[in-house]
Design an enzyme around this catalytic site. Structure first.
Site, PDB file in Angstrom:
ATOM      1  CE  LYS A   1      -2.429   1.429   3.843  1.00  0.00           C
ATOM      2  NZ  LYS A   1      -3.165   1.615   4.816  1.00  0.00           N
TER       3      LYS A   1
ATOM      4  CG  ASP B   1     -11.505  16.718  12.815  1.00  0.00           C
ATOM      5  OD1 ASP B   1     -11.594  16.931  11.546  1.00  0.00           O
ATOM      6  OD2 ASP B   1     -12.377  15.654  13.353  1.00  0.00           O
TER       7      ASP B   1
ATOM      8  CD  GLU C   1      -2.864   5.294   5.323  1.00  0.00           C
ATOM      9  OE1 GLU C   1      -3.253   4.248   5.076  1.00  0.00           O
ATOM     10  OE2 GLU C   1      -1.926   5.513   6.422  1.00  0.00           O
TER      11      GLU C   1
ATOM     12  CD  GLU D   1     -12.647   2.794   7.430  1.00  0.00           C
ATOM     13  OE1 GLU D   1     -11.643   3.745   7.581  1.00  0.00           O
ATOM     14  OE2 GLU D   1     -12.527   1.674   7.704  1.00  0.00           O
TER      15      GLU D   1
END
EC number: 2.1.1.320
Lengths: 606, 606
Positions: free
Chosen positions: A303, A390, A406, A415
């Protein structure tokens, strides 16, 4: 004695049984068992009751042996019960039908008394087998540990539902029985000199071994093979000079096929414990991941190699070779975790000779502690700025050329990557690049009775309205995947909603015949940058990547799909003030309820 | 390295930790860990965060080491987190109180991030600790794997609820905290020359070892012991010439105490996996037992020896020595199973020289098959007649002198022995003997938070209205047992109902102080014949008998019992047309609901 040692295989495929053809009257069962075990078979498929028995009031069941003749441990470890073959639950003759039901129930009760692990039922004797289905259902309701194994002919016959009009209900029942209770397939040998199998049968057998199917050797020997062992290196048998079992050459051949299989690859060995195990998807926005979870994901080098390739390409496109010394690219990793994308970015910069300034934005304060530790250990203090925030509310001091993230789930957007990246887009330059630049979800209808039953065990609707992350294994894929939703980044119309609705029509290949659909398997594919992609969609899946298992959207009731009939399914992605959720429904061949209406059972928190 | 090998002990008591007293600044934690592990400690109790830290916005938590300095596997296998000692959640000073809450939550979040198995909380700093309880409850709701360990002083202090009027609520909360979360007790040494413990402390420690409590050695060494190993046979350390851990002599002593313990007896080793494991009682009238269950029960030789003694006495009373040659006694075993009481009866006859005719009545057709096999194997065809029937409807061809049965459950009458024997009494001669001739149930109130939580996990009322068979281990017995119901056989008034009602009052010993009652442990004692008895009531229990575990009647809500306050409890045995059930309720010190009203949740089928 197991067929052999195959690294990583802990399944029941390692064991091989042998069928006892004649009723072992006069208490000869212990001798038959002992002979078979000493010939390296692991268990017997043995008749439990004299086949001449018919129920008579007051008579004692004429059993092959009692629990005093063979102890309970022997019964439960080494005997699979063979239910009397004469039983015909759908006979026209009423007496035969009633005798069949009584005897079957008596034999199953006796098998339960002995704590047998399984009994093999005779196959239905005719195409209409409603009474067979009813009696088996009665029996199943009373069983806890005993498994029922059905014999299924391997030849293809006409689909049941084409025999007659109005036969649908019966065949539906039979399908349930076949899919839900089958565990074993009796196997017959065929060859010259030494027994062997055709290439196609070898392949079939290997496929079965991968699905924990146990082999039982049945029939009389057709091969007159000398008594020497065929298996080389079989040191456990040097002392054994007794008469060899007539079917030993067949066992040797099965063991040879088993031992010839490749060992399970590392990745499959890791994944074997996750097979068909339902997991709730992560809620990475609401919950903080643990160090162990980060550690596991960070090991997925494939990945991060793909990410590094994508970032390198973007850097080269962004800064020409002439501008290398004068231009510093601002790259922001949003959702930096413990830093693997920071590392991939710095390596891409080194590889391409581009200057880089990295912001690592992470909302999990524990991961931020680790990030600080990483920067210090690696000496990256001058290259990387850590932001404990955040991404959706961070006020960036400057704008980014490249945004790397990701945030993808098994279903791509599940998600909430779209919502997070829409929030982070504020600090991407108008011509900036997002890696990934887009992602698409895919589904396909599947038969998955094991998963259906696991969900059903919760005895509520909520679990049927939840999507699960699961390593699919004991399933049948019924039609090619189709794409569901696509998201692009940067979002060309960032104020538009991320709600979506798609209607799909799946055609089941004609040779499949009729089938039961238990739900939909979901996947994603992501374009990281230009031709660099990443994904788990079966046809284009990135090899040797283990970060994502498929997602499974169940159906509350399995849907029966007759041969040549398409499936129509609807998927919605819905967005509220504090959560995002999916709803799904089937409208053809028969309608299902709308699943997860208003996100009542399953949602992802914003 | 475990303290030693103790046969049968798989508990965590085998492991011993050591407390790190000073904050390991400057990343010296790996060295401290390595030194402690090489000195045979199994884990560290280590501070996670600099004790000088106070929460400041934007600051990064000053941790002892990150998950990069020690890997996740090391953190989770070898570190128990020590939460900062300065934390005072009930401080008068608001800033200190708020800082305490923030820091505690940050430290727990960090410990969770590291997947630690446990953290030790500092004890509450004052007797009023409502905020401590609230914050710990907050934290517990978010934890899945991390355990919280509390330090509890071993000295006895005044009961909390006597400090002030109105303090009841607080102490109730604190009790909950103490009982539910305690797992470890810090241990301090005291001695001359070599460290050792007083006899009483040795006994305390041994008791703790039997309850899976882990020892952590804490403090500075008071003993200047030479560097030679105290433990003989410690071969793993011959190569180790490094400096010995200052607390090693204490570890050696703990290991010595551990190794000196007796190995677990065979019976306890068998029972260890059943400790505090809730089982539904058998329904032997409705369900048929399996061969394995019979086999297990038949191994209880003590039980059958008692039966044989009782039968022998009854035979001698029934037939005088003069009549031995002329009189044959008719004995009926009702519920013969696979025949152990038939064997005991025939052995009693042989032992006393009495002639016997045995009827073996059994309703389970599978056990009847085995009985036939037994009779044949033993050559008892002329002595024993097998009757495949329910004793309640069998029409006997003659009347019995002696009726032998083993229909007793953990609570005596709970497997419906009274109803069965009333039904069988028809074919007992008027002066005939029943073995057993009577049985009595007993209860005692217990603290059993583990059982309470296991039942609570089902999230329904039904499981709180069910009685469970359970090997009680992690419980406290609060008062001596009292008898509940008694049944006599033959029943002097067979038409009278088997319904019963008893009200009992338990006085908790004053030294116990206040306590929480989670339910009642139940037992039975049976008179087989005259002075031959059989039972599990703790004061009179038959030694080395394993057929019965106690029964547990839970309460839906634990009842807080202040010091010196009696408990009043009511038990009903109710009979319907198709079932028998119990109802129970507490009326003092505070009322509970009536449990299992009308047998809605738990009943035994007739």
């Amino acid at each position: 004695m197991p067929l052999g040692q195959r690294a990583g295989d802990k399944s029941e495929s390692r064991y091989c049984g042998v069928e006892v053809l004649d009723f072992p009257a006069g208490e000869e069962l212990p001798a038959v068992l002992s002979h078979s075990l000493s010939s390296s078979f692991d268990f017997l498929l043995a008749p439990l009751v004299d086949p001449d028995y018919r129920p008579t009031p007051g008579s004692v069941l004429p059993v092959a042996a009692s629990d005093l003749v063979l102890g309970p441990a022997q019964w439960s470890s080494h005997i699979v019960g063979k239910i009397s073959e004469w039983i015909d639950l759908d006979a026209e003759d009423e007496q035969l039908r009633l005798d069949s039901e009584i005897t079957l129930k008596q034999e199953i009760a006796w098998a339960s008394h002995l704590s047998l692990q399984a009994c093999v039922l005779p196959p239905p004797k005719r195409s209409s087998c409603a009474n067979y289905a009813r009696v088996v259902n009665h029996i199943l309701q009373g069983l806890t540990n005993l498994q029922l194994w059905l014999r299924i002919p391997l030849e293809k016959s006409e689909p049941m539902d084409e025999d007659h009009d109005g036969a649908k209900d019966n065949s539906d029942m039979e399908h349930t029985a076949i899919y839900e209770f089958t565990r074993a397939v009796a196997f017959l040998t065929n060859a010259r000199g030494y027994p062997c199998l055709s290439k196609r049968h070898q392949k079939l057998l290997t496929g079965f071994f991968n699905h924990s199917v146990q082999v039982i050797i049945s029939g009389r020997s057709n091969h007159n093979v000398s008594q020497g062992g065929v298996l080389s290196g079989d040191e456990n048998h040097t002392e054994d000079t007794a008469v060899r079992h007539a079917l030993s050459p067949y066992l040797d051949y099965i063991a040879y096929i088993y031992q010839r299989m490749d060992p399970l690859p590392e990745q499959e060995r890791f994944e074997i414990n996750y097979r068909d195990f339902l997991q709730s998807p992560l809620q990475p926005l609401m919950d903080n991941l643990e160090a162990q979870t980060y550690e596991t994901f960070e090991k997925d080098t494939v990945k991060y190699t793909q990410y590094q390739r994508a970032i390198a390409k973007a850097l080269v496109d962004r800064v020409s070779d002439d501008d290398v010394s004068t231009t510093k690219t601002v790259l922001m990793v949003v959702g930096a975790g413990r830093g693997p994308l920071v590392r991939a970015s710095l390596q891409a910069a080194e590889e391409t000779g581009r200057k880089l300034k990295v912001y690592a934005v992470e909302k999990n304060p524990n991961a931020v502690i680790t990030l600080h530790s990483l920067i210090k250990l690696e000496g990256w203090e001058s290259l990387v700025t850590i932001i404990s925030s955040d991404m959706r509310c961070w006020e960036a001091p400057e704008k980014a050329d490249i945004l790397v993230s990701e945030l993808l789930g098994s279903f791509g957007d599940n998600e909430l990557s779209p919502e997070c990246l829409d929030g982070a887009q504020r600090f991407l330059k108008p011509d900036g690049i997002s890696i990934p630049s887009s992602y698409t979800s895919f589904i396909e209808p599947i038969t998955a009775s094991k998963l259906h039953n696991d969900i059903k065990a919760h005895k509520d609707i909520a679990h049927f309205e939840t999507a699960y992350v699961v390593k699919l294994h004991r399933i049948a894929r019924l039609a090619p995947t189709q794409s569901v939703f696509t998201f692009d980044h940067p979002n060309p119309s960032p104020n538009a909603s991320n709600q979506r609705y798609t209607k799909l029509k799946f055609e089941i290949p004609q040779e499949t015949g009729s089938c039961l659909v238990h739900g939909f398997a979901g996947y994603f594919d992501a374009v990281l940058y230009k031709d660099v992609h990443l994904g788990i969609e079966p046809n284009t899946a990135t090899p040797n990547m283990f970060s994502w298992f498929p997602i499974f959207f169940p159906l509350r009731k399995p849907i029966y799909v007759p041969s040549k009939t398409p499936i129509e399914v609807h998927f919605w992605r819905c967005c509220g003030a504090t959560k995002v959720w999916y709803e799904w429904a089937v409208t053809a061949p028969s309608p299902s309820p709308i699943h997860n209406s208003n996100g009542r059972s399953y949602w992802v928190g914003l």
